[in-house]
Design an enzyme around this catalytic site. Structure first.
Site, PDB file in Angstrom:
ATOM      1  N   ASP A   3     -47.735  12.322 -70.191  1.00 21.61           N
ATOM      2  CA  ASP A   3     -48.258  10.999 -69.830  1.00 21.61           C
ATOM      3  C   ASP A   3     -47.049  10.084 -69.659  1.00 21.61           C
ATOM      4  O   ASP A   3     -46.172  10.032 -70.534  1.00 21.61           O
ATOM      5  CB  ASP A   3     -49.138  10.438 -70.948  1.00 21.61           C
ATOM      6  CG  ASP A   3     -50.494  11.131 -71.052  1.00 21.61           C
ATOM      7  OD1 ASP A   3     -50.736  12.089 -70.289  1.00 21.61           O
ATOM      8  OD2 ASP A   3     -51.296  10.720 -71.910  1.00 21.61           O
ATOM      9  N   SER A  51     -39.739   7.257 -75.015  1.00 16.62           N
ATOM     10  CA  SER A  51     -38.827   8.339 -74.659  1.00 16.62           C
ATOM     11  C   SER A  51     -38.942   8.625 -73.174  1.00 16.62           C
ATOM     12  O   SER A  51     -39.733   8.008 -72.471  1.00 16.62           O
ATOM     13  CB  SER A  51     -39.164   9.601 -75.462  1.00 16.62           C
ATOM     14  OG  SER A  51     -39.364   9.276 -76.819  1.00 16.62           O
TER      15      SER A  51
END
Length: 287
Positions: free
Chosen positions: A108, A248
């Site tokens: 995602d 991240s």
């Protein structure tokens, strides 16, 4: 920051977090203030706190503040914030596109795709990189001349596990130590974060897209890239690993004339807009 969904609706994201990071990274005094926080030692210390039982008190407020639909995830009682952060999605909550010629997202994310020019350079927003700098390997960088760099940015509220994008043989993994800036675009405007942050990569000799480089990039307060043990052969949709706390990034690099990016992602990237993509969703297709 602007993001678009796959239907072309563009949203201006104006969160308090984005505004704060823009102020910090947009001034010399702010950058000096944050410098001690981007070191691995601070990240490790924060990680220990977030592994402790006391951190579990932050889970419910985070869910409410970010309007998370917990129906997408396996039901469990979280004993720490990091356990919640690494939560596992329930079976069927994501659809993995198994069409062989479709190039899928491993996570995602908010996706951007950038062409690699004749000198193996590419630009992410206002910052210039080369593939050699990213990999710290000049000879390997030349293999991807004329291809594409796919920057897949995960926000703190996203699902932080990731999968392999195709059936493949995986090479040994290379770890590159570094510091841990946030991967928010505000930081990228001030620092070349993708060549400064800690990261780990391997080469995937795929069934459908020749050789694909897959890199996990650590970020502010993310001291761990938790990859599963390497196997000789992996499968599309198989879980590769997860990040610990924080936002991240996963970077994919594809070779010349192997993958054609979907037009909406390519167009949006050229206009400085990230495209919201879910794990397993098509981002391009083989030539």
């Amino acid at each position: 920051m602007r993001t678009a969904d796959r239907n072309g609706h563009v949203v201006e994201e104006d969160s308090s977090q984005n505004n704060l990071l823009e102020k910090i990274y947009g001034s010399a005094s702010g950058r000096a203030l944050i410098r001690p926080l981007v070191t691995p030692s601070v990240s490790i210390a924060v990680g220990k706190l977030l592994d402790s039982g006391i951190s579990a008190a932050a889970v419910k407020p985070f869910i409410r503040m970010n309007h998370l639909d917990m129906g997408d995830y396996e039901e469990q009682k979280y004993t720490s914030y990091n356990e919640f952060f690494k939560r596992k999605i329930r079976e069927g909550a994501r659809s993995i596109d198994m069409e062989p010629k479709h190039f899928i997202s491993p996570c995602d994310c908010r996706a951007g795709v950038y062409p690699v020019d004749g000198k193996t350079g590419f630009s992410v927003k206002h910052t210039r990189y080369t593939v050699e700098e990213l990999l710290k390997n000049p000879s390997l960088g030349k293999r991807f001349q004329g291809g594409y760099v796919w920057v897949l940015r995960l926000c703190v509220q996203d699902y932080h596990r990731y999968i392999y994008p195709d059936n493949a043989r995986e090479s040994r993994r290379v770890k590159i130590p570094g510091i841990l800036h946030t991967v928010n675009p505000a930081a990228n405007d001030a620092y070349p974060i993708y060549k400064e942050n800690s990261r780990e990569f391997s080469l995937l000799k795929t069934e459908n897209f020749r050789t694909v480089l897959m890199m996990e990039v650590g970020a502010l307060m993310v001291g761990k890239i938790e990859n599963r043990p390497r196997k000789p052969y992996v499968f599309r949709g198989e879980e590769k690993g997860n990040f610990a706390f924080g936002g991240s990034t996963i970077v994919l690099i594809t070779q010349k004339n192997t993958v054609k990016p979907d037009e909406d992602i390519l167009k949006n990237s050229g206009e400085g807009i990230e495209t919201r993509v879910l794990m397993g969703e098509k981002m391009g297709e083989s030539f």
